[in-house]
Design a protein around this motif. Sequence first.
Motif, PDB file in Angstrom:
ATOM      1  N   PHE A 251       0.815  -1.206   0.000  1.00  0.00           N
ATOM      2  CA  PHE A 251       0.000   0.000   0.000  1.00  0.00           C
ATOM      3  C   PHE A 251       0.858   1.269   0.000  1.00  0.00           C
ATOM      4  O   PHE A 251       0.314   2.371   0.107  1.00  0.00           O
ATOM      5  CB  PHE A 251      -0.934   0.015   1.222  1.00  0.00           C
ATOM      6  N   VAL A 252       2.180   1.123  -0.120  1.00  0.00           N
ATOM      7  CA  VAL A 252       3.069   2.284  -0.179  1.00  0.00           C
ATOM      8  C   VAL A 252       3.913   2.187  -1.441  1.00  0.00           C
ATOM      9  O   VAL A 252       4.221   1.080  -1.915  1.00  0.00           O
ATOM     10  CB  VAL A 252       3.970   2.367   1.075  1.00  0.00           C
ATOM     11  N   PRO A 253       4.294   3.318  -2.037  1.00  0.00           N
ATOM     12  CA  PRO A 253       5.055   3.276  -3.297  1.00  0.00           C
ATOM     13  C   PRO A 253       6.385   2.546  -3.190  1.00  0.00           C
ATOM     14  O   PRO A 253       6.820   1.896  -4.150  1.00  0.00           O
ATOM     15  CB  PRO A 253       5.260   4.764  -3.625  1.00  0.00           C
ATOM     16  N   GLN A 254       7.063   2.646  -2.021  1.00  0.00           N
ATOM     17  CA  GLN A 254       8.370   2.008  -1.897  1.00  0.00           C
ATOM     18  C   GLN A 254       8.287   0.491  -2.044  1.00  0.00           C
ATOM     19  O   GLN A 254       9.215  -0.145  -2.555  1.00  0.00           O
ATOM     20  CB  GLN A 254       9.017   2.343  -0.548  1.00  0.00           C
ATOM     21  N   GLY A 255       7.198  -0.105  -1.575  1.00  0.00           N
ATOM     22  CA  GLY A 255       7.056  -1.553  -1.704  1.00  0.00           C
ATOM     23  C   GLY A 255       7.067  -1.991  -3.161  1.00  0.00           C
ATOM     24  O   GLY A 255       7.753  -2.942  -3.541  1.00  0.00           O
ATOM     25  N   TRP A 256       6.312  -1.277  -3.996  1.00  0.00           N
ATOM     26  CA  TRP A 256       6.270  -1.616  -5.424  1.00  0.00           C
ATOM     27  C   TRP A 256       7.566  -1.213  -6.121  1.00  0.00           C
ATOM     28  O   TRP A 256       8.014  -1.897  -7.040  1.00  0.00           O
ATOM     29  CB  TRP A 256       5.077  -0.929  -6.080  1.00  0.00           C
ATOM     30  N   ALA A 257       8.160  -0.101  -5.679  1.00  0.00           N
ATOM     31  CA  ALA A 257       9.418   0.321  -6.294  1.00  0.00           C
ATOM     32  C   ALA A 257      10.531  -0.687  -6.014  1.00  0.00           C
ATOM     33  O   ALA A 257      11.303  -1.048  -6.915  1.00  0.00           O
ATOM     34  CB  ALA A 257       9.811   1.706  -5.784  1.00  0.00           C
ATOM     35  N   MET A 258      10.636  -1.169  -4.766  1.00  0.00           N
ATOM     36  CA  MET A 258      11.666  -2.150  -4.441  1.00  0.00           C
ATOM     37  C   MET A 258      11.420  -3.451  -5.190  1.00  0.00           C
ATOM     38  O   MET A 258      12.361  -4.093  -5.668  1.00  0.00           O
ATOM     39  CB  MET A 258      11.701  -2.410  -2.933  1.00  0.00           C
ATOM     40  N   ASN A 259      10.153  -3.856  -5.312  1.00  0.00           N
ATOM     41  CA  ASN A 259       9.849  -5.076  -6.058  1.00  0.00           C
ATOM     42  C   ASN A 259      10.194  -4.902  -7.537  1.00  0.00           C
ATOM     43  O   ASN A 259      10.724  -5.814  -8.181  1.00  0.00           O
ATOM     44  CB  ASN A 259       8.368  -5.419  -5.897  1.00  0.00           C
TER      45      ASN A 259
END
Length: 395
Positions: free
Chosen positions: A347-355
């Motif tokens: 639910f946060v941009p960093q999670g998708w960015a790191m993935n």
Amino acid sequence: MAVWSIFKGFWTGTVRNRANLVYMLVMPVVFLLVFGILPRIGGQTLPVAVVDDDHTVVARAYIAALRQTDGVHVEEVADDAIGDTLRSFRAACIVTFPHGFQDAVLRGQTPQVIWVNSPNASADAQVRIQRLQERMQEWTLLGEAGVQQATAGHADVSGTSGGDRRAEAFAAGMQEALHLTPAFASRAVSTSADDRASASLPQEQQAVIGVALMFIIFTVFGSTGTVLLHRNSGVWDRLLASPAPPWQVLAGYGLAFFSVGWVQFAILCLAGAAFGSPVPLNPPAIAVVTAYVLAICGIALCIAGLVKNVEQHMSIGTFVAVTTSMVGGAYWPLDIEPEWMQRLAWFVPQGWAMNGFKAAVLGWGATPDTWLSLGVLAVLAVVFFTVGMVQLRYS
């Protein structure tokens, strides 16, 4: 053209302000050096956590041998402390001696040890873990040779009391030879459901990318705070009243904010390369950075339209940067977070960015993981950036 004039004026003011230069150049690089680079420099000791579920003579002999191995620091932990040990980076791997370990050894079966390697372990630590496994294979053969010698010398070692003597013979035999072929089987347990999910960025690249994602938020929030200053000082009203079309004014600001995020990322990538931790920038990685920066710009603009002054804006930006970076896996791999944090990370941009970075850097190419991360970041970028620019237009 108004777009270029606003863009140029924004960067001229940014460069002239020494505080901005310190915030963009010095603080991120120092943070990366202290928390990402220095901890892995000079680390000659391999931290190993041990779980003893067998509590037998043979298991204790292995643990004692581990303690006597040069360059290895052993810490015994309980089963329920494994997750905390990995999350706190206290161990590069966890070695578990399961129940029935000694019985398998004395029956002549291949003993099995469970290894859980930290997703954050460096490449050097992975090599040293493999060498340690090889050493344990040698100890197994030594112990078996000791049992065979004891069996040949004493006919009663197979009895109940003899079982203890055989275990002691195995422990003693572990110390007797140096050059033996492997006879020890290890079973590695992944920290995630499948190999791809459990794959992690190298520790060095994880540090560079994580610090970059966090400081992009700091920098973008600082740059979008100029909107509040211009609005309160009347500059914004004069720009909208000028002959320049409103879309050019918005485009000039939007391009300036977007460029700030990319410049901050480039600075940390260059710093990482200078420290010996380069981050490959292939097309998927560039797309991830672009979508992420746009999403952060939109979020910052939305918040700028709700607060009254720059202090409130930066306070919220600091809170957003620190908390979402922790949850999203910028500080450490998502694999070692508690399950509730792993779910919250999406639910946060960093999670998708790191993935997305993991998929791009590890060379997975056009896989569902890559496209899903890019798709979600693109949706966040379009929604927040559009809402932020519309809100800026009518503020």
